[in-house]
Design an enzyme around this catalytic site. Structure first.
Site, mmCIF file in Angstrom:
data_model
loop_
_atom_site.group_PDB
_atom_site.id
_atom_site.type_symbol
_atom_site.label_atom_id
_atom_site.label_comp_id
_atom_site.label_asym_id
_atom_site.label_seq_id
_atom_site.Cartn_x
_atom_site.Cartn_y
_atom_site.Cartn_z
ATOM 1 N N ASP A 12 0.847 -1.199 0.000
ATOM 2 C CA ASP A 12 0.000 0.000 0.000
ATOM 3 C C ASP A 12 0.884 1.251 0.000
ATOM 4 O O ASP A 12 0.833 2.035 0.927
ATOM 5 C CB ASP A 12 -0.947 -0.010 1.221
ATOM 6 C CG ASP A 12 -0.206 -0.012 2.554
ATOM 7 O OD1 ASP A 12 1.005 -0.343 2.584
ATOM 8 O OD2 ASP A 12 -0.832 0.332 3.575
ATOM 9 N N ASP A 17 6.891 1.058 1.836
ATOM 10 C CA ASP A 17 6.550 0.094 0.771
ATOM 11 C C ASP A 17 7.378 0.390 -0.474
ATOM 12 O O ASP A 17 7.822 -0.532 -1.178
ATOM 13 C CB ASP A 17 5.073 0.200 0.377
ATOM 14 C CG ASP A 17 4.129 -0.002 1.535
ATOM 15 O OD1 ASP A 17 3.600 -1.097 1.695
ATOM 16 O OD2 ASP A 17 3.923 0.967 2.288
ATOM 17 N N ASN A 41 -2.471 2.596 3.654
ATOM 18 C CA ASN A 41 -1.916 3.922 3.931
ATOM 19 C C ASN A 41 -2.725 5.020 3.258
ATOM 20 O O ASN A 41 -2.848 6.128 3.763
ATOM 21 C CB ASN A 41 -0.472 4.006 3.425
ATOM 22 C CG ASN A 41 0.494 3.247 4.315
ATOM 23 O OD1 ASN A 41 0.321 3.199 5.534
ATOM 24 N ND2 ASN A 41 1.500 2.644 3.715
ATOM 25 N N THR A 126 3.101 -6.166 2.747
ATOM 26 C CA THR A 126 3.620 -5.034 3.528
ATOM 27 C C THR A 126 2.484 -4.039 3.784
ATOM 28 O O THR A 126 2.689 -2.832 3.768
ATOM 29 C CB THR A 126 4.782 -4.347 2.775
ATOM 30 O OG1 THR A 126 4.282 -3.837 1.530
ATOM 31 C CG2 THR A 126 5.925 -5.301 2.504
ATOM 32 N N PHE A 167 -0.321 -0.722 12.591
ATOM 33 C CA PHE A 167 -1.241 -0.242 11.555
ATOM 34 C C PHE A 167 -1.773 -1.353 10.638
ATOM 35 O O PHE A 167 -2.979 -1.447 10.400
ATOM 36 C CB PHE A 167 -0.569 0.852 10.706
ATOM 37 C CG PHE A 167 -1.432 1.349 9.584
ATOM 38 C CD1 PHE A 167 -2.453 2.270 9.809
ATOM 39 C CD2 PHE A 167 -1.264 0.868 8.279
ATOM 40 C CE1 PHE A 167 -3.272 2.707 8.778
ATOM 41 C CE2 PHE A 167 -2.076 1.305 7.241
ATOM 42 C CZ PHE A 167 -3.083 2.224 7.488
ATOM 43 N N ASN A 168 -0.899 -2.174 10.062
ATOM 44 C CA ASN A 168 -1.360 -3.154 9.060
ATOM 45 C C ASN A 168 -2.350 -4.146 9.664
ATOM 46 O O ASN A 168 -3.336 -4.532 9.012
ATOM 47 C CB ASN A 168 -0.174 -3.913 8.451
ATOM 48 C CG ASN A 168 0.669 -3.036 7.547
ATOM 49 O OD1 ASN A 168 0.202 -1.999 7.075
ATOM 50 N ND2 ASN A 168 1.902 -3.440 7.317
ATOM 51 N N HIS A 241 9.854 0.156 7.767
ATOM 52 C CA HIS A 241 9.306 -1.137 8.191
ATOM 53 C C HIS A 241 9.352 -2.185 7.073
ATOM 54 O O HIS A 241 9.846 -3.298 7.253
ATOM 55 C CB HIS A 241 7.844 -0.963 8.623
ATOM 56 C CG HIS A 241 7.631 0.132 9.606
ATOM 57 N ND1 HIS A 241 7.860 -0.016 10.945
ATOM 58 C CD2 HIS A 241 7.206 1.424 9.446
ATOM 59 C CE1 HIS A 241 7.584 1.114 11.579
ATOM 60 N NE2 HIS A 241 7.189 2.001 10.690
ATOM 61 N N ASP A 242 8.759 -1.831 5.939
ATOM 62 C CA ASP A 242 8.434 -2.853 4.937
ATOM 63 C C ASP A 242 9.649 -3.538 4.288
ATOM 64 O O ASP A 242 9.596 -4.747 4.019
ATOM 65 C CB ASP A 242 7.515 -2.247 3.864
ATOM 66 C CG ASP A 242 6.183 -1.817 4.453
ATOM 67 O OD1 ASP A 242 5.802 -2.358 5.513
ATOM 68 O OD2 ASP A 242 5.524 -0.946 3.865
HETATM 69 C C1 BDR Z 1 3.193 -0.226 8.488
HETATM 70 O O1 BDR Z 1 2.130 0.710 8.343
HETATM 71 C C2 BDR Z 1 2.320 1.505 7.208
HETATM 72 O O2 BDR Z 1 2.107 2.843 7.511
HETATM 73 C C3 BDR Z 1 3.706 1.227 6.707
HETATM 74 O O3 BDR Z 1 3.734 1.273 5.292
HETATM 75 C C4 BDR Z 1 4.020 -0.154 7.227
HETATM 76 O O4 BDR Z 1 3.595 -1.155 6.322
HETATM 77 C C5 BDR Z 1 3.948 0.101 9.762
HETATM 78 O O5 BDR Z 1 3.095 0.025 10.853
HETATM 79 CA CA CA Z 2 3.014 -0.622 4.042
#
Ligand code: BDR
Ligand code: CA
Length: 328
Positions: A12, A17, A41, A126, A167-168, A241-242
């Site tokens: 996303d 990402d 996102n 991701t 978040f994910n 993160h991703d």
């Molecule tokens: C995740 O949430 C999104 O904002 C980032 O792309 C990542 O995948 C981190 O919590």
């Molecule tokens: Ca992401």
């Protein structure tokens, strides 16, 4: 050299990402078969356009891109505009996309790739797990063709969207629950390890020093992301993160994992979307995931910078940022 691992990134974009796609595009240890998109996102139209923009910068003109689910399975979508901006990829100026999305749902593309590829394919989500959950429920016949799911999501510690939830997973807990209970081999790269991948000013300078368009885009993405993480969470540098999930696939030695049982909290009054990770086996349940616990940070950044360098590309500062990538 060993055979590249065939992967699909389900994403996303999203600043991190974008770096995950660039890492997969430039590193010879993986063979990127497709990029699929999902709402997270930002809305699906924006994450898809962003994926097309990033694929263009990466020179991925032959890799199919397909849009998937526009909202989570149960709850309405709540985008992360405060983190990634109005476009979902605020900061850099992108050239017009040179690729278009396939007229096919991401879940159908995933099923087709899994059924047709001679080797098991590793999925690297991701983003919220909506597409992956739908794939497993609509096309159970291809579950056995998934080599592994290596995802960015969750945490062994605290969350970032609520005190408990990342978040994910928080965006689509029902989808995450389906994926974690699917029995498909699974690796979870959560915040506890992705917070070790901080893009310090020294890292950003390495991208700038490449003098290429992909290097410039990375530096500018990270510049925007630094502002976000300083403002929202007081971080000294932004975590990417991703790409950690991609790094785990291209060199498992970069990311140390332990086996554990992971449950997704669906009902907690304050904890919906939390990943409950039984690191010490206190519940006596069999592990259903490998859980990332440590990152070799310097080696990770070396690999990330090398991948972006391998993409080449001129400085590209003058390209007009036009076109929406949704048509030929
Ligand atoms: C995740 O949430 C999104 O904002 C980032 O792309 C990542 O995948 C981190 O919590
Ligand atoms: Ca992401």
């Amino acid at each position: 050299m060993s055979v590249p691992v065939p992967i699909v990134i389900d994403c996303d974009p999203g600043h991190d990402d974008a770096l995950a796609i660039l890492l997969a595009a430039g590193d010879p240890a993986v063979d990127l078969l497709a990029v699929t998109t999902v709402a997270g996102n930002q809305t699906l139209d924006k994450t898809t356009l962003n994926a097309l923009r990033v694929c263009t910068v990466a020179g991925l003109t032959e890799v199919p891109v397909a849009a998937g689910c526009a909202s989570p399975l149960v709850e309405p979508l709540r985008v992360a505009e405060d983190v990634h901006g109005v476009s979902g990829l605020d900061g850099p100026r992108f050239p017009a996309p040179a690729v278009v999305a396939r007229p096919e749902h991401a879940v159908d593309l995933l099923a087709r790739i899994l059924a047709g590829h001679p080797e098991p394919v590793t999925l690297v989500p991701t983003a919220p797990l909506t597409n992956i959950a739908l794939l497993l429920t609509r096309h159970p016949e291809v579950a056995g063709r998934i080599g592994e799911i290596v995802l960015m999501g969750g945490s062994t510690e605290r969350g970032n969207t609520t005190p408990a939830a990342e978040f994910n997973i928080h965006t689509d807990p029902e989808a995450a629950d389906i994926v974690f209970r699917s029995g498909v081999p699974l690796t979870m790269c959560g915040l506890n390890v992705t917070h070790q991948a901080l893009a310090t000013p020294e890292v950003v300078a390495r991208f700038e020093a490449l003098g290429t368009e992909p290097g410039r885009i990375c530096a500018e993405l990270l510049g925007f992301f630094a502002g976000t993480y300083r403002r929202l969470w007081g971080f000294p540098a932004p975590p990417v993160h991703d790409p950690v999930a991609v790094a785990r696939v291209l060199d498992p030695g970069l990311v140390t994992c332990v086996d554990a049982h992971v449950a997704v909290e669906l009902h907690g009054r304050h904890t919906r979307g939390a990943t409950v990770v039984d690191l010490h086996g206190t519940l006596g349940r069999p592990p259903n995931a490998r859980v990332a616990v440590a990152l070799r940070t310097d080696a990770f950044w070396d690999r990330m910078v090398a991948a972006v360098a391998a993409l080449g590309g001129g400085p590209g500062r003058g390209a007009p940022a036009t076109g929406d990538g949704t048509g030929p």
